[in-house]
Design a protein around this motif. Structure first.
Motif, PDB file in Angstrom:
ATOM      1  N   GLU A  33       0.832  -1.195   0.000  1.00  0.00           N
ATOM      2  CA  GLU A  33       0.000   0.000   0.000  1.00  0.00           C
ATOM      3  C   GLU A  33       0.875   1.255   0.000  1.00  0.00           C
ATOM      4  O   GLU A  33       1.891   1.323   0.690  1.00  0.00           O
ATOM      5  N   LYS A  60       0.446   5.804  -1.142  1.00  0.00           N
ATOM      6  CA  LYS A  60      -0.364   6.871  -1.727  1.00  0.00           C
ATOM      7  C   LYS A  60      -0.017   7.114  -3.189  1.00  0.00           C
ATOM      8  O   LYS A  60      -0.846   7.617  -3.961  1.00  0.00           O
ATOM      9  N   GLU A 102      -5.966  -1.633  -6.582  1.00  0.00           N
ATOM     10  CA  GLU A 102      -7.209  -1.126  -6.010  1.00  0.00           C
ATOM     11  C   GLU A 102      -6.965   0.219  -5.324  1.00  0.00           C
ATOM     12  O   GLU A 102      -5.874   0.461  -4.795  1.00  0.00           O
ATOM     13  N   SER A 103      -7.991   1.034  -5.334  1.00  0.00           N
ATOM     14  CA  SER A 103      -7.940   2.294  -4.588  1.00  0.00           C
ATOM     15  C   SER A 103      -8.554   2.088  -3.215  1.00  0.00           C
ATOM     16  O   SER A 103      -9.631   1.496  -3.089  1.00  0.00           O
ATOM     17  N   ASP A 104      -7.852   2.568  -2.199  1.00  0.00           N
ATOM     18  CA  ASP A 104      -8.343   2.449  -0.824  1.00  0.00           C
ATOM     19  C   ASP A 104      -8.913   3.779  -0.351  1.00  0.00           C
ATOM     20  O   ASP A 104      -8.347   4.848  -0.635  1.00  0.00           O
ATOM     21  N   TYR A 105     -10.013   3.684   0.381  1.00  0.00           N
ATOM     22  CA  TYR A 105     -10.663   4.897   0.884  1.00  0.00           C
ATOM     23  C   TYR A 105     -10.999   4.727   2.357  1.00  0.00           C
ATOM     24  O   TYR A 105     -11.309   3.621   2.830  1.00  0.00           O
ATOM     25  N   ASP A 106     -10.939   5.835   3.074  1.00  0.00           N
ATOM     26  CA  ASP A 106     -11.506   5.909   4.408  1.00  0.00           C
ATOM     27  C   ASP A 106     -12.831   6.655   4.293  1.00  0.00           C
ATOM     28  O   ASP A 106     -13.072   7.400   3.335  1.00  0.00           O
ATOM     29  N   GLN A 122     -16.069   9.899   1.205  1.00  0.00           N
ATOM     30  CA  GLN A 122     -14.907   9.094   0.857  1.00  0.00           C
ATOM     31  C   GLN A 122     -13.645   9.950   0.902  1.00  0.00           C
ATOM     32  O   GLN A 122     -13.600  11.023   0.314  1.00  0.00           O
ATOM     33  N   PHE A 177      -9.677   9.557   0.026  1.00  0.00           N
ATOM     34  CA  PHE A 177      -8.688   8.694  -0.620  1.00  0.00           C
ATOM     35  C   PHE A 177      -7.507   8.444   0.308  1.00  0.00           C
ATOM     36  O   PHE A 177      -6.912   9.381   0.847  1.00  0.00           O
ATOM     37  N   ARG A 178      -7.196   7.161   0.483  1.00  0.00           N
ATOM     38  CA  ARG A 178      -6.105   6.781   1.383  1.00  0.00           C
ATOM     39  C   ARG A 178      -4.853   6.367   0.616  1.00  0.00           C
ATOM     40  O   ARG A 178      -3.736   6.569   1.081  1.00  0.00           O
ATOM     41  N   TYR A 210      -3.208   3.530  -2.744  1.00  0.00           N
ATOM     42  CA  TYR A 210      -3.391   2.395  -3.636  1.00  0.00           C
ATOM     43  C   TYR A 210      -2.912   1.112  -2.958  1.00  0.00           C
ATOM     44  O   TYR A 210      -1.959   1.122  -2.176  1.00  0.00           O
TER      45      TYR A 210
END
Length: 223
Positions: free
Chosen positions: A43, A45, A83-87, A93, A95-96, A98
Motif C-alpha cells: 500500500e 499513496k 485497487e484504490s483504498d478509501y476511508d 470518501q 482517498f487513502r 493504492y
C-alpha cells in the motif's frame, strides 16, 4: 452406460421384474502434491511507488523459493490487482492510497517442504497465504478404483433385495449410470501472516475419492 433387457424362460421380457439400486465407493488416499497461494500486498499513496515496492518484494520471494528448489514451472502468477483504498468520514470518501495485490500459486511435490516454503515466503515479504491444499497426481486412477467399489456395492444391494424377496436375480445389470465423482482435497484455511512469524506444521491428512452409480437389475420368480 449400456442397456440389456434379458428374456425370461419363455423368451419374454418382464419389464416389471426390476430392482433399482444405487452404489457408492470411497477411497482414502495419501496426497503426494501440495499447492499454496502466496501474496504480497503493498500500500502507498503513490501508484508507481506501490507498484515498484510490490515488484521488488515479489521478485525477492520468487528468488527465495527458487533457492529452496522450486522450479520455474511450478511458480506462476495467480492474480494481480490494483485497487484504490478509501476511508470514510461522516459519509464522505477520503482517498487513502493504492493497494497492489500480487498472488503467486506454488506447486510443491516434496510435502515435508510445505511449511518451509511458507516460512521462507513470509520471511521474504509475503503477507498473505491462501489455499494450502493437498491433492494427488493420479486422481483418475483412484477414481476408477472407487468406481469398481461403487458397482460392487450396487450388486451386493441387489443380491440382498433379491434374497429377501426370494426371487432369482440376473447378476448382470441391465443398466448402469455413472453418478459422478468427488475428490475432497485436504485444505488449510486462508491466513494472513505477519512478517517474521513462523507458521505451524502443515499436516497433509488424507484425500477422499468418491464414486457413485445407479443400476437396474432384472429378476424372475419361480414358476
Amino acid at each position: 452406460m449400456y442397456n440389456y433387457l434379458p428374456p425370461n424362460r419363455n423368451g419374454l421380457h418382464h419389464k416389471g421384474h426390476l430392482i433399482k439400486v444405487t452404489g457408492e465407493g470411497e477411497l482414502a488416499i495419501q496426497p503426494d502434491t501440495a499447492s499454496v497461494k502466496l501474496g504480497v500486498i503493498t500500500e502507498n499513496k503513490e501508484l508507481i511507488t506501490a507498484q515498484q515496492q510490490n515488484s521488488v518484494e515479489v521478485t525477492k520471494v520468487i528468488n527465495a523459493l527458487r533457492g529452496l528448489g522450486i522450479p520455474n514451472n511450478q511458480l506462476q502468477t495467480f492474480d494481480y490487482r490494483i485497487e484504490s483504498d478509501y476511508d470514510f468520514d461522516q459519509g464522505k470518501q477520503i482517498f487513502r492510497g493504492y493497494k497492489i495485490t500480487h498472488l503467486l500459486q506454488v506447486k510443491i511435490e516434496d510435502l515435508p517442504l510445505v511449511g518451509k516454503v511458507v516460512d521462507t515466503a513470509v520471511q521474504n515479504g509475503v503477507n498473505y497465504v491462501s489455499n494450502v491444499q493437498f491433492t494427488a497426481k493420479n486422481k483418475d486412477t483412484f477414481y476408477q478404483q472407487a468406481l469398481v467399489l461403487a458397482l460392487n456395492n450396487a450388486i451386493e444391494k441387489a443380491k440382498t433385495i433379491a434374497e429377501t424377496l426370494n426371487v432369482t436375480l440376473i447378476p448382470t445389470p441391465s443398466l448402469v449410470v455413472e453418478g459422478g465423482s468427488s475428490v475432497q482435497p485436504f485444505s488449510h484455511p486462508s491466513e494472513t501472516f505477519v512478517k517474521g512469524v513462523s507458521t505451524t506444521q502443515f499436516e497433509p491428512g488424507q484425500i477422499l475419492v468418491k464414486a457413485a452409480i445407479s443400476a437396474e437389475f432384472h429378476y424372475h420368480t419361480a414358476y
